[in-house]
Enzyme design. Structure first.
Site, PDB file in Angstrom:
ATOM      1  N   SER A  15      -9.234   2.242   2.925  1.00 56.68           N
ATOM      2  CA  SER A  15      -9.058   2.451   2.174  1.00 56.68           C
ATOM      3  C   SER A  15      -8.035   1.998   1.405  1.00 56.68           C
ATOM      4  O   SER A  15      -7.140   2.451  -0.166  1.00 56.68           O
ATOM      5  CB  SER A  15      -7.584   3.374   2.477  1.00 56.68           C
ATOM      6  OG  SER A  15      -7.230   2.689   3.944  1.00 56.68           O
ATOM      7  N   LYS A  28       1.064  -1.665  -0.034  1.00 59.28           N
ATOM      8  CA  LYS A  28       0.061   0.303   0.276  1.00 59.28           C
ATOM      9  C   LYS A  28       0.747   1.257   0.011  1.00 59.28           C
ATOM     10  O   LYS A  28       1.645   1.061   1.073  1.00 59.28           O
ATOM     11  CB  LYS A  28      -1.112  -0.278   1.371  1.00 59.28           C
ATOM     12  CG  LYS A  28      -2.215   0.748   1.545  1.00 59.28           C
ATOM     13  CD  LYS A  28      -2.999   0.646   1.982  1.00 59.28           C
ATOM     14  CE  LYS A  28      -4.106   1.966   2.539  1.00 59.28           C
ATOM     15  NZ  LYS A  28      -4.764   1.604   3.884  1.00 59.28           N
ATOM     16  N   SER A  42      -9.667  -0.697   7.004  1.00 63.10           N
ATOM     17  CA  SER A  42      -9.071  -0.127   5.639  1.00 63.10           C
ATOM     18  C   SER A  42      -8.458  -2.080   5.230  1.00 63.10           C
ATOM     19  O   SER A  42      -7.879  -1.780   4.083  1.00 63.10           O
ATOM     20  CB  SER A  42      -8.221   0.869   5.695  1.00 63.10           C
ATOM     21  OG  SER A  42      -9.073   1.691   5.849  1.00 63.10           O
TER      22      SER A  42
END
Lengths: 485, 497
Positions: free
Chosen positions: A149, A74, A173
């Site tokens: 997210s 990420k 997330s």
């Protein structure tokens, strides 16, 4: 193919790490234009790391259980020499001079980092629609959100661009994108994985964790990135529980004597019928494996969402203060005529997206003198009460279970106009973050052709218990295969 | 600006009662910064002592330095404070151009040490100054404004930031308001800072050098009419010498009295002390107070010092400097004033160790406060770093006592010691500097001097013994100062009698 299987083939010499990396890089080249899971692909770095693994193998060196396996990271995690933007314009072009602890550990374990995945800007959002670089599309239906997210990380798995990915979970997330993409996402115990190098959103909640297509793969990745880190003061100085052994035990399909708690306060309200149906069927499957199910009450869970939306933005407003255009990233309006304050103001105006601005303002307000006690202070009290709810629930049961999200992947744009509707996505995941315990989302079936996630929550540092139940569920309901892209 | 007639200090303090309060920042002398492993050396090249943590790069996290916490607790204990069993760091959110995170990691409602005191003596009378709190925080970087004539931001073309200082541990010591000291307020302020400096120096946790900014003082002053409530205070920032502390309070009392005399009102504001004129000028007004949005620092675990550890630290505190000074003053037989200058020079421990190494108190003090203090001053280093050790000074004094060196030669030897040429005996041998008292060797030089100065010799023969000095000087010259003056004199008189 699972990460464990890939590692096995590389270790036995049936394939090489370079071949595996090339195959995944080619897949990214073929499909990522449509999925947009990646913000940056590090082809050169990945091939070099893979070649290194092959060289070590040929020298007869012992390789770790995930050596040669590709992993997507990420973009909120600092990677030395590889751009890191947190999907924000304000960090456009920033290349960290250092590696996050977990990236060091990934490299040390011989995994091959493919690149950086898309996300909601600064990890604020539940749909990856707030990325400054455009949304990620859900491989199950390119017109729908991949969750947030960590939508990029989850989508990269569902699109077979990567067998493993790293996410961060502040309010759900990792788990929520896992649920809506039909993949596995685990939030470890807070402090069980190091935050050093993770660009902070909400320091007391942020937890990096593994994303994978199977529970065992998630456990293997968890073991690589977890454990004490002296560079993170909140890191727990204890070894990671043996989550791999727990996952393998769970995969045998025996849950005799395991007590599962259904949270009364999560009983369906606001959830889609298809989600509830898939959840109920899964509970029945677990009962067949020998588990016992009881209902427990967590009366303060209903205040989790508002408490979270005071604590997280408060911490974010302070954490994001360093993005001022002075030392790195974007600088707007520096024409030699404007004052420092004007340059900072312009930089932030152009550099931060709408959701980030919304939360900074909310947090600044909640911490300001005269409002602190009413908002931030009150939210901290709620946090304590929620922790007590968990503690007393875990006196009655081994783990708590719930759907991961109240609804399946929704179409783009359907919730961005109403922030509160968007915030509801994390209704079931947020209490765990306030408490600090581990939780995992495992696919448990389909609703209207889209994946549904099943959440298992465990006491702090009992990550192994959660993996056991997750693997048992996986053995009963199987994994999900998305349609061809 | 209208010209105001300022009252005299005596006049001002006859009518108004001053209340003072002091906030002192002490930079700790830890080897590494408070929240990362960067070195803290003073004067390094800009931005060479930095890392992702103290530069606040995205993702970097602080970890508290145990040495910083220990030093703060020791300061607290030395100031008779209570030590918190559990406390937290907090974030103080504000913008400052050289503060990388744009918040300062500090302490707010949970300081590490609270409620202590310091006693100072003024004219034989003890004044007790209450300590409100002692807390730990981090220093900011430094901004350099270039392109202008003055080095100030005004007129500068650009500003450069040096983050070497950012993250150095800083201890803030806040007194309670000190009322009831009348006209002695400036003296009390100075005595307090002096005592505080000495205490902290004795703990060895900071070099407390005001001129280098490792001890910085903000002085709060207010005036009120007798029997009335305390007045509005002003805060004079960054006063950087002991003398300035005294002058700042004094000038602020005079200024505030003149404002009050004219029927004016004191505004709560920050003021800056002017070294050149000795008065204070207004800075930022505090009418609109900054909202720091304090909240507990989530990146750091709470500080919970083990009570056994605190007890251990308390038991190992050094003798209080004022007590020690009184004891040593007695032992050394010197005046209070002399003792103060010894303390100010940072020479107490050095002299003590020199005496321990065998020197007499007078001998030890002579070298440290004389030749070595002068050298330290000239080269701008601390006395302890001047290049001579207490053992070497003791050896030098022993050589003088044994008559192997005279005063002048001893100075030359000391020069060699400071230059790193070795111990006094080694320098003496290497440079061939010993006193020559062998009469055989000196006789020739004496005869030579007599032959060269027949007039003087005649005078001495006539009984003018005082004239012998000139011949002694001549002999000293030919022996390059190495002759023993008394022996030479005896030889001259013996030859000419």
């Amino acid at each position: 193919m699972t990460a464990a299987q890939i590692a096995g083939l590389i270790a036995s010499g049936e394939t090489s790490a370079v071949e595996v990396a090339t195959a995944h890089l080619d897949r990214i080249a073929a499909v990522d234009e449509r999925v947009h899971a990646f913000l940056h692909v590090d082809r050169e770095g990945a091939l070099a790391a893979a070649a290194d693994v092959d060289a070590r193998r040929s020298r007869g060196e012992e390789l770790g259980p995930l050596a040669g396996v590709p992993v997507a990271v990420k973009d909120v995690i600092a990677t030395k020499g590889v751009p890191t933007t947190a999907a924000s314009k304000i960090l456009e072009g920033w290349t960290p001079p250092y590696d996050a602890t977990l990236v060091e550990r990934l490299r040390g374990a011989g995994t091959v980092m493919l690149g950086k995945t898309n996300m909601d800007e600064f990890a604020m959002g539940s749909s990856t629609e707030y990325s400054a670089y455009g949304p990620t599309n859900n491989p199950w239906d390119l017109g729908r959100i991949p969750g947030g997210s960590g939508g990029g990380s989850a989508a990269s798995l569902a699109a077979y661009e990567a067998p493993l990915a790293i996410g961060t979970d502040t309010g759900g997330s990792i788990r929520q994108p896992g649920a809506v993409t039909g993949t596995v996402g685990a939030k470890p115990t807070y402090g069980g994985t190091s935050r050093y190098g993770l660009i902070a959103f909400s320091s007391s909640l942020d937890t990096p964790g593994p994303c994978a297509r199977t529970v065992e793969d998630a456990a293997l990745l968890h073991t690589v990135i977890g454990g004490y880190d002296p560079r993170d003061s909140t890191s727990i100085p204890q070894p990671v529980p043996d989550v791999v052994a727990a996952a393998r035990l769970g995969a045998t399909g025996d849950l005799t004597g395991v007590k599962l708690g259904i949270v009364k306060e999560f009983a369906g309200e606001g959830a889609e019928p298809g989600v509830i149906a898939a959840f109920r069927e899964s509970v029945e499957a677990l009962v067949k494996l020998g588990a016992e199910v009881v209902e427990v009450s967590c009366p303060h869970f209903e205040y989790a969402l508002p408490a979270y939306y005071l604590i997280a933005p408060s911490e974010a407003s302070s954490n994001l203060a360093r993005f001022d255009g002075v030392r790195y990233g974007l600088r707007s309006g520096d024409d030699g005529k404007r004052s420092l304050e004007e340059v900072m103001s312009l930089t932030r105006d152009e550099g931060f997206g709408p959701e980030v601005k919304r939360r900074i303002i909310l947090g600044t307000y909640a911490l300001s003198s005269g409002y602190y006690d009413a908002y931030y202070g009150q939210a901290q009290k709620v946090r304590t009460l929620i922790t007590r709810d968990f503690t007393s629930a875990f006196e009655q049961v081994d783990v708590l279970i719930s759907p991961t999200t109240p609804f399946v992947a929704f179409p783009f744009g359907s919730r961005t106009s109403d922030p509160y509707q968007m915030y509801l996505s994390d209704l079931y995941t947020i209490p765990t973050n306030l408490y600090g315990g581990p939780a995992i989302s495992v696919p448990c079936g389909l609703s209207e052709g889209l994946p549904v996630g099943f959440q298992i929550m465990a006491p702090t540092m009992a990550d192994d218990r959660m993996y056991r139940v997750a693997a048992a569920l996986e053995s009963a309901v199987g994994t999900l295969t998305p349609p061809e892209l | 600006m209208s010209t105001t007639v300022l009252p005299s200090y005596e006049d001002a303090t006859a009518r108004y009662e001053p209340v003072i309060g002091l906030e002192t920042h002490v930079e700790l002398g830890t080897n590494t910064k408070m929240f990362c492993g960067c070195p803290t050396e003073f004067g390094a090249e800009p931005n060479t002592q930095v890392c992702p943590v103290c530069l606040a790069l995205p993702g970097a996290l602080p970890v508290a330095n145990r040495a910083g916490i220990e030093a703060t607790i020791r300061i607290g204990l030395a100031l008779n404070c209570d030590i918190a069993e559990w406390c937290r760091m907090a974030r103080k959110n504000y913008f400052y151009p050289d503060m990388p995170k744009n918040f300062q990691t500090s302490q707010y409602d949970e300081p590490l040490c609270t409620d202590g005191y310091v006693d100072v003596e003024i004219d034989g009378e003890t004044v007790r100054i209450g300590i409100e709190r002692v807390h730990l925080e981090e220093d900011t970087g430094k901004t350099l404004h270039v392109g202008g004539a003055t080095g100030r931001i005004h007129g500068a073309t650009e500003s450069l930031v040096d983050y070497n200082r950012a993250g150095i541990p800083l201890v803030e010591i806040v007194t309670k308001p000190v009322p009831g000291i009348g006209a002695k307020a400036p003296e009390v302020a100075r005595a307090y800072v002096t005592e505080l400096r000495d205490i902290i120096r004795s703990l060895g946790v900071s070099d407390v050098r005001m001129e280098q900014g490792s001890l910085r003082c903000d002085v709060n002053t207010s005036l009120n009419l007798p029997g009335e409530e305390w007045g509005t205070r002003t805060e004079t920032k960054n006063v950087n010498s002991l003398r300035s502390v005294e002058r700042a309070v004094r000038s602020e009392i005079i200024r505030q009295a003149s404002v009050l005399d004219a029927g004016g009102r004191i505004t709560q504001e920050t003021r800056h002390f002017q070294e050149d004129t000795g008065d204070t000028r207004p800075g930022r007004s505090k009418e609109t107070a900054t909202d720091y949005r304090y909240f507990p620092e989530p990146d750091l675990v709470p500080i919970a010092p083990d009570p056994a550890w605190v007890a251990e630290l308390k038991a190992s505190l050094p003798e209080r400097p004022s007590v020690k000074r009184a004891r040593l003053r007695e032992e050394w037989g010197i005046s209070a004033l002399d003792m103060q200058s010894v303390a100010n020079a940072g020479a107490v421990e050095l002299i003590e160790q020199t005496i321990a190494a065998g020197a007499s108190p007078a001998g030890a003090r002579k070298w440290w406060m004389g030749e070595l203090a002068r050298r330290a001053n000239e080269t701008g280093v601390e006395l302890a770093e001047v290049g001579a050790t207490p053992a070497q000074v003791a050896q030098l004094q022993a050589l003088v006592d044994e008559g192997k060196l005279n005063d002048k030669l001893a100075r030359t030897v000391l020069e060699g010691v400071v230059a790193g040429e070795g111990d006094p005996a080694e320098v003496m041998a290497a440079r061939g500097l010993g006193v020559v008292s062998d009469t055989g060797a000196l006789q020739a030089a004496v005869d030579e001097a007599i032959a060269a100065n027949p007039d003087i010799a005649a005078k001495i023969r006539d009984g003018k013994v005082a004239a012998a000095g000139a011949l002694v000087g001549a002999v000293m010259k030919t022996t390059r100062g190495q002759a023993d003056a008394k022996t030479v004199r005896d030889l001259i008189l013996a030859r000419l009698s």
